[in-house]
Design a protein around this motif. Structure first.
Motif, PDB file in Angstrom:
ATOM      1  N   UNK A 275       4.849   5.807   9.439  1.00 40.87           N
ATOM      2  CA  UNK A 275       4.335   6.578  10.438  1.00 40.87           C
ATOM      3  C   UNK A 275       4.553   7.979  10.244  1.00 40.87           C
ATOM      4  N   UNK A 276       5.654   8.230   9.613  1.00 45.02           N
ATOM      5  CA  UNK A 276       5.995   9.686   9.467  1.00 45.02           C
ATOM      6  C   UNK A 276       5.660  10.088   7.902  1.00 45.02           C
ATOM      7  N   UNK A 277       5.032   9.414   7.157  1.00 47.18           N
ATOM      8  CA  UNK A 277       5.013   9.559   5.651  1.00 47.18           C
ATOM      9  C   UNK A 277       3.799  10.509   5.550  1.00 47.18           C
ATOM     10  N   UNK A 278       3.494  11.060   4.589  1.00 50.38           N
ATOM     11  CA  UNK A 278       2.247  11.894   4.187  1.00 50.38           C
ATOM     12  C   UNK A 278       0.873  10.768   4.143  1.00 50.38           C
ATOM     13  N   UNK A 279      -0.051  11.197   5.010  1.00 54.26           N
ATOM     14  CA  UNK A 279      -1.363  10.358   4.844  1.00 54.26           C
ATOM     15  C   UNK A 279      -1.537   9.778   3.515  1.00 54.26           C
ATOM     16  N   UNK A 280      -1.273  10.562   2.340  1.00 51.42           N
ATOM     17  CA  UNK A 280      -1.827  10.166   1.261  1.00 51.42           C
ATOM     18  C   UNK A 280      -0.968   8.982   0.527  1.00 51.42           C
ATOM     19  N   UNK A 281       0.091   8.839   1.219  1.00 50.07           N
ATOM     20  CA  UNK A 281       1.205   7.874   0.782  1.00 50.07           C
ATOM     21  C   UNK A 281       0.664   6.693   1.594  1.00 50.07           C
ATOM     22  N   UNK A 282       0.286   6.827   2.935  1.00 46.64           N
ATOM     23  CA  UNK A 282      -0.090   5.721   3.689  1.00 46.64           C
ATOM     24  C   UNK A 282      -1.235   4.980   3.181  1.00 46.64           C
ATOM     25  N   UNK A 283      -2.515   5.910   2.938  1.00 46.53           N
ATOM     26  CA  UNK A 283      -3.647   5.452   2.447  1.00 46.53           C
ATOM     27  C   UNK A 283      -3.841   5.821   0.922  1.00 46.53           C
ATOM     28  N   UNK A 284      -3.025   5.695  -0.060  1.00 38.14           N
ATOM     29  CA  UNK A 284      -3.071   5.979  -1.395  1.00 38.14           C
ATOM     30  C   UNK A 284      -4.360   5.883  -2.263  1.00 38.14           C
ATOM     31  N   UNK A 285      -4.886   6.821  -3.170  1.00 40.57           N
ATOM     32  CA  UNK A 285      -6.144   6.719  -3.653  1.00 40.57           C
ATOM     33  C   UNK A 285      -5.949   5.165  -4.697  1.00 40.57           C
ATOM     34  N   UNK A 286      -7.159   4.984  -4.934  1.00 36.47           N
ATOM     35  CA  UNK A 286      -7.467   3.724  -5.764  1.00 36.47           C
ATOM     36  C   UNK A 286      -6.585   3.859  -7.130  1.00 36.47           C
ATOM     37  N   UNK A 287      -6.778   4.877  -7.821  1.00 33.25           N
ATOM     38  CA  UNK A 287      -6.109   5.146  -9.148  1.00 33.25           C
ATOM     39  C   UNK A 287      -4.567   4.987  -9.033  1.00 33.25           C
ATOM     40  N   UNK A 288      -4.077   5.420  -8.081  1.00 34.41           N
ATOM     41  CA  UNK A 288      -2.674   5.288  -7.948  1.00 34.41           C
ATOM     42  C   UNK A 288      -2.227   3.783  -7.672  1.00 34.41           C
ATOM     43  N   UNK A 289      -2.988   3.086  -6.773  1.00 27.07           N
ATOM     44  CA  UNK A 289      -2.755   1.860  -6.659  1.00 27.07           C
ATOM     45  C   UNK A 289      -2.840   0.916  -7.791  1.00 27.07           C
ATOM     46  N   UNK A 290      -3.745   1.421  -8.568  1.00 25.10           N
ATOM     47  CA  UNK A 290      -4.144   0.895 -10.011  1.00 25.10           C
ATOM     48  C   UNK A 290      -2.907   0.808 -10.930  1.00 25.10           C
ATOM     49  N   UNK A 291      -2.430   1.998 -10.731  1.00 29.54           N
ATOM     50  CA  UNK A 291      -1.241   2.235 -11.981  1.00 29.54           C
ATOM     51  C   UNK A 291       0.207   1.600 -11.209  1.00 29.54           C
ATOM     52  N   UNK A 292       0.181   1.533  -9.990  1.00 28.97           N
ATOM     53  CA  UNK A 292       1.201   0.684  -9.354  1.00 28.97           C
ATOM     54  C   UNK A 292       1.223  -1.025  -9.769  1.00 28.97           C
ATOM     55  N   UNK A 293      -0.113  -1.463  -9.544  1.00 28.83           N
ATOM     56  CA  UNK A 293      -0.336  -2.858  -9.941  1.00 28.83           C
ATOM     57  C   UNK A 293       0.072  -2.796 -11.643  1.00 28.83           C
ATOM     58  N   UNK A 294      -0.504  -1.979 -12.606  1.00 34.12           N
ATOM     59  CA  UNK A 294      -0.086  -2.094 -14.038  1.00 34.12           C
ATOM     60  C   UNK A 294       1.236  -2.065 -14.193  1.00 34.12           C
ATOM     61  N   UNK A 295       2.124  -1.181 -13.502  1.00 36.57           N
ATOM     62  CA  UNK A 295       3.566  -1.169 -13.583  1.00 36.57           C
ATOM     63  C   UNK A 295       4.287  -2.102 -12.971  1.00 36.57           C
ATOM     64  N   UNK A 296       4.075  -2.468 -11.822  1.00 34.85           N
ATOM     65  CA  UNK A 296       4.789  -3.317 -11.036  1.00 34.85           C
ATOM     66  C   UNK A 296       4.424  -4.667 -10.986  1.00 34.85           C
ATOM     67  N   UNK A 297       3.125  -4.952 -11.010  1.00 34.29           N
ATOM     68  CA  UNK A 297       2.507  -6.091 -10.873  1.00 34.29           C
ATOM     69  C   UNK A 297       2.799  -6.745  -9.537  1.00 34.29           C
ATOM     70  N   UNK A 298       3.278  -7.835  -9.349  1.00 35.23           N
ATOM     71  CA  UNK A 298       3.702  -8.537  -8.354  1.00 35.23           C
ATOM     72  C   UNK A 298       4.988  -8.326  -7.812  1.00 35.23           C
ATOM     73  N   UNK A 299       5.732  -7.217  -8.456  1.00 36.41           N
ATOM     74  CA  UNK A 299       7.008  -6.975  -8.055  1.00 36.41           C
ATOM     75  C   UNK A 299       7.278  -5.901  -7.030  1.00 36.41           C
ATOM     76  N   UNK A 300       6.181  -5.398  -6.329  1.00 41.61           N
ATOM     77  CA  UNK A 300       6.339  -4.416  -5.489  1.00 41.61           C
ATOM     78  C   UNK A 300       6.938  -5.055  -4.163  1.00 41.61           C
TER      79      UNK A 300
ATOM     80  N   UNK B  92       5.570   4.009  -2.081  1.00 38.49           N
ATOM     81  CA  UNK B  92       5.338   5.074  -2.467  1.00 38.49           C
ATOM     82  C   UNK B  92       6.189   6.166  -1.737  1.00 38.49           C
ATOM     83  N   UNK B  93       6.231   5.810  -0.424  1.00 40.20           N
ATOM     84  CA  UNK B  93       7.073   6.804   0.436  1.00 40.20           C
ATOM     85  C   UNK B  93       8.622   6.769   0.207  1.00 40.20           C
ATOM     86  N   UNK B  94       9.048   5.782  -0.271  1.00 38.66           N
ATOM     87  CA  UNK B  94      10.595   5.705  -0.439  1.00 38.66           C
ATOM     88  C   UNK B  94      11.063   5.924  -1.743  1.00 38.66           C
TER      89      UNK B  94
END
Length: 191
Positions: A49-74, A123-125
């Motif tokens: 709730x206190x995080x930046x709006x862009x971290x609460x609703x991140x862009x699709x390109x960033x979510x894609x990179x997170x999935x590429x990097x972390x996969x199911x380990x998020x 993303x926030x932490x």
């Protein structure tokens, strides 16, 4: 006593023993959920709730990179960070206790948080080096761009920094990590 009666009695006792073990396990999971997992999930929700709006609703390109990097380990990363925060007040926590808490959180956090909330928590932490926490602050510091406007390569760079903040001191290593992330198949292209 005939053998079939003895076997029947033995199987009844074994069934009772297994039922008691299952009840104890369920009670333990419920107690862990109430005492540890729910408070951690509530704390994560407050932080979001206190995080930046862009971290609460991140862009699709960033979510894609997170999935590429972390996969199911998020979830695993969020559970590890939550366990560290939970135990930071205790100076000498045994490894077994920390691993048990991480494991319990790994199993129970998805009951309380959605996949989007777990990704936002990461993303926030995330520690991004030089005392900076969170992708939004790192994006402003390292890229000079708002998190909503990052390109695929910039998003990969932020994820690479979150993997290893010390790579900021070694641009070649950071660039290799970025290329490694970009070389992985896109999560958006998977069926």
């Amino acid at each position: 006593m005939p053998m079939h009666r003895l076997m029947h009695r033995l199987s009844r006792w074994m069934g009772l023993l297994l039922a008691c073990l299952a009840a104890c396990l369920a009670a333990g999971v419920l107690a862990f959920d109430v005492a540890v997992a729910r408070p951690c999930a509530d704390r994560i929700k407050r932080e979001l709730e206190a995080a930046a709006p862009s971290e609460r609703r991140p862009p699709a390109v960033l979510l894609d990179m997170l999935q590429r990097a972390y996969g199911d380990r998020i979830t695993q990363v969020v559970a590890r960070d939550a366990a560290w925060k939970l135990l930071e007040a205790e100076p000498h926590v045994g490894r077994l206790r920390r691993v048990a808490i991480e494991g319990g959180l790994l199993l129970l956090l998805p009951w309380h948080l959605t996949d989007a909330e777990l990704a936002s928590a990461l993303l926030t932490d995330a520690y991004m080096g030089d005392g900076v926490h969170g992708f939004a602050a790192a994006s402003r510091r390292d890229l000079g761009v708002s998190l909503e406007l990052v390109s695929a390569e910039q998003a990969a760079r932020l994820v690479a920094i979150s993997w290893s903040p010390s790579s900021l001191e070694n641009p070649d290593r950071l660039q290799r990590r970025v290329q490694s992330i970009l070389a992985k198949p896109s999560a958006l292209a998977r069926p």
